[in-house]
Design a protein around this motif. Sequence first.
Motif, PDB file in Angstrom:
ATOM      1  N   LYS A  40     -30.761  -8.638   4.661  1.00 32.51           N
ATOM      2  CA  LYS A  40     -31.904  -7.730   4.775  1.00 32.51           C
ATOM      3  C   LYS A  40     -33.092  -8.492   5.337  1.00 32.51           C
ATOM      4  O   LYS A  40     -33.288  -9.664   5.019  1.00 32.51           O
ATOM      5  CB  LYS A  40     -32.301  -7.165   3.404  1.00 32.51           C
ATOM      6  CG  LYS A  40     -31.262  -6.317   2.712  1.00 32.51           C
ATOM      7  CD  LYS A  40     -31.822  -5.835   1.375  1.00 32.51           C
ATOM      8  CE  LYS A  40     -30.821  -5.011   0.594  1.00 32.51           C
ATOM      9  NZ  LYS A  40     -31.371  -4.582  -0.724  1.00 32.51           N
ATOM     10  N   TRP A  41     -33.893  -7.813   6.146  1.00 31.72           N
ATOM     11  CA  TRP A  41     -35.116  -8.429   6.660  1.00 31.72           C
ATOM     12  C   TRP A  41     -36.120  -7.344   6.999  1.00 31.72           C
ATOM     13  O   TRP A  41     -35.756  -6.341   7.612  1.00 31.72           O
ATOM     14  CB  TRP A  41     -34.839  -9.282   7.902  1.00 31.72           C
ATOM     15  CG  TRP A  41     -36.007 -10.148   8.275  1.00 31.72           C
ATOM     16  CD1 TRP A  41     -36.952  -9.872   9.218  1.00 31.72           C
ATOM     17  CD2 TRP A  41     -36.371 -11.390   7.694  1.00 31.72           C
ATOM     18  NE1 TRP A  41     -37.880 -10.888   9.258  1.00 31.72           N
ATOM     19  CE2 TRP A  41     -37.554 -11.835   8.327  1.00 31.72           C
ATOM     20  CE3 TRP A  41     -35.817 -12.182   6.688  1.00 31.72           C
ATOM     21  CZ2 TRP A  41     -38.180 -13.032   7.994  1.00 31.72           C
ATOM     22  CZ3 TRP A  41     -36.442 -13.380   6.358  1.00 31.72           C
ATOM     23  CH2 TRP A  41     -37.604 -13.785   7.014  1.00 31.72           C
ATOM     24  N   ASP A  42     -37.365  -7.575   6.621  1.00 36.15           N
ATOM     25  CA  ASP A  42     -38.454  -6.663   6.979  1.00 36.15           C
ATOM     26  C   ASP A  42     -38.849  -6.980   8.419  1.00 36.15           C
ATOM     27  O   ASP A  42     -39.313  -8.081   8.708  1.00 36.15           O
ATOM     28  CB  ASP A  42     -39.635  -6.883   6.033  1.00 36.15           C
ATOM     29  CG  ASP A  42     -40.801  -5.951   6.332  1.00 36.15           C
ATOM     30  OD1 ASP A  42     -40.781  -5.286   7.383  1.00 36.15           O
ATOM     31  OD2 ASP A  42     -41.727  -5.910   5.511  1.00 36.15           O
ATOM     32  N   GLU A  91     -42.056  -8.785   9.361  1.00 36.30           N
ATOM     33  CA  GLU A  91     -42.277 -10.114   8.795  1.00 36.30           C
ATOM     34  C   GLU A  91     -41.795 -11.192   9.763  1.00 36.30           C
ATOM     35  O   GLU A  91     -40.745 -11.038  10.400  1.00 36.30           O
ATOM     36  CB  GLU A  91     -41.540 -10.247   7.459  1.00 36.30           C
ATOM     37  CG  GLU A  91     -41.784 -11.562   6.741  1.00 36.30           C
ATOM     38  CD  GLU A  91     -41.057 -11.614   5.407  1.00 36.30           C
ATOM     39  OE1 GLU A  91     -40.833 -12.734   4.902  1.00 36.30           O
ATOM     40  OE2 GLU A  91     -40.712 -10.547   4.884  1.00 36.30           O
TER      41      GLU A  91
END
Length: 484
Positions: free
Chosen positions: A155-157, A160
Amino acid sequence: MRHHAASGPDKPAITIGDQVIGREEFEARCNRRARLLERHGVKRDDLVTIALPNGLEFYETAFAAWKLGATPNPISSSLSDMELGAIVAVAQPRVIVGMEPSRAPGFATLSSCPELANDLSADYVPSLIPRYWKAMTSGGSTGRPKLIVDHMSGKWDPAEGGIAQQPGETVLNPGPLYHNGPFLGTMLGLFGGGHVVEMLKFDPLRLLDLIERHRINWVLLVPTLMHRIARLSDAERAAHDLSSLRMMLHSAAACAPWLKRFWIEWLGPERVLEVYTGTERQALVTITGAEWLAHPGSVGRVQPGAEIRILDQFGNDVVPGDVGEIFLRPDSGRNTTYHYLGAEARAHGEWESLGDLGHWDAEGFLYLSDRRADLIIRGGANIYPAEIEAALDAHPSVASSIVIGLPDEDLGHVVHAIVQPAAGARLAEGELREFLQARLTHYKIPRTIEFVDTPLRDDAGKARRSQLRDRRIAATDADQARKG
């Protein structure tokens, strides 16, 4: 990548030479390759070993694995059959990408052939979330390979940035993608909607040219590359506009104070950041250029989210100024940021060590005394003596061997082997090198080989490695002094 393609389909994702791959095109390529991996049985939480050189196919394969919920395991594409066999025996990957079947019997392989995926659909592959987002490979202090499985999930925003990166920045990659730093820097850059400019092969002048031409904002270097750039003439460096470069991050090896000072004076302290950590991520230590000028030689202070202790041989905390072994622990607890396959961590209770020695100053800044007592760091690549000694000792005419690192101005350290031939055996250096070439990657083969006729280890198999290293460094220094 689907998210970024929707907001800017034609914005560049990856540039390699004159080839510019936009976000939408890259997303389509990754979907096709995901379907190719799926044909080879790849499922969620499988390991996909990527034995490809730097290039578009490498990036596609990593993103394709993530789409299927699998975990990329990058390895060098130039491993010997023996090294490759040892790694895949530990990893047990679902498929090895970039290898011919004959090189990995018993494992599914997919050769380096980009057009294999051309006839597959480019439609969106519904993404699964892998439990672990990467599994990097290390030679291991025992000479046996290990995998460092990162516990960050897939998962990664997208809003960001990565370490010292800002979302949407242009990132230059001069390093091999099977190393943790280059892999981390490029992939997090892409996660944040950035543009990765891939060098393929390092050249100091070309790096400066690419920074100017592509208006690079962020680059990760190791001291060896920093050194080669510093050795360019003043005119060569001044001929390039580096005003776009917001951050030069460096890590992976100790940086000589003169070299660090050169870069701070050249770029300015606000554009130089050093990071000390392990692939294991137990703790992160950073130091800015300004902090380094106030604490020359330090690697910085531990960042929030972790703690560090420096312990003596009895497990007691040392006072500032005294050298001990560095132990790390994330606030979330031991074994929360990674786990090993093929090894056990060196630990003191809940605290783990990477084997480094160091000390604190009165203000809590960390200094390294040695980067792992036996580890050789050559141009930012970790080389474990035990691995080379195991290959040397496999030769029938070798009684024993000790491998050490000797200082080198360009690479940081080079590999030196001390070999005791078997009784009555005649052993030529050329024969030994030919023997090693079938067993070791080229950069692990000793630059110099020394033959001795005295035992290198005692009856318990112990060796005074540091003493052997110090004697040879002293002899080299004395020889240079006589010549100078």
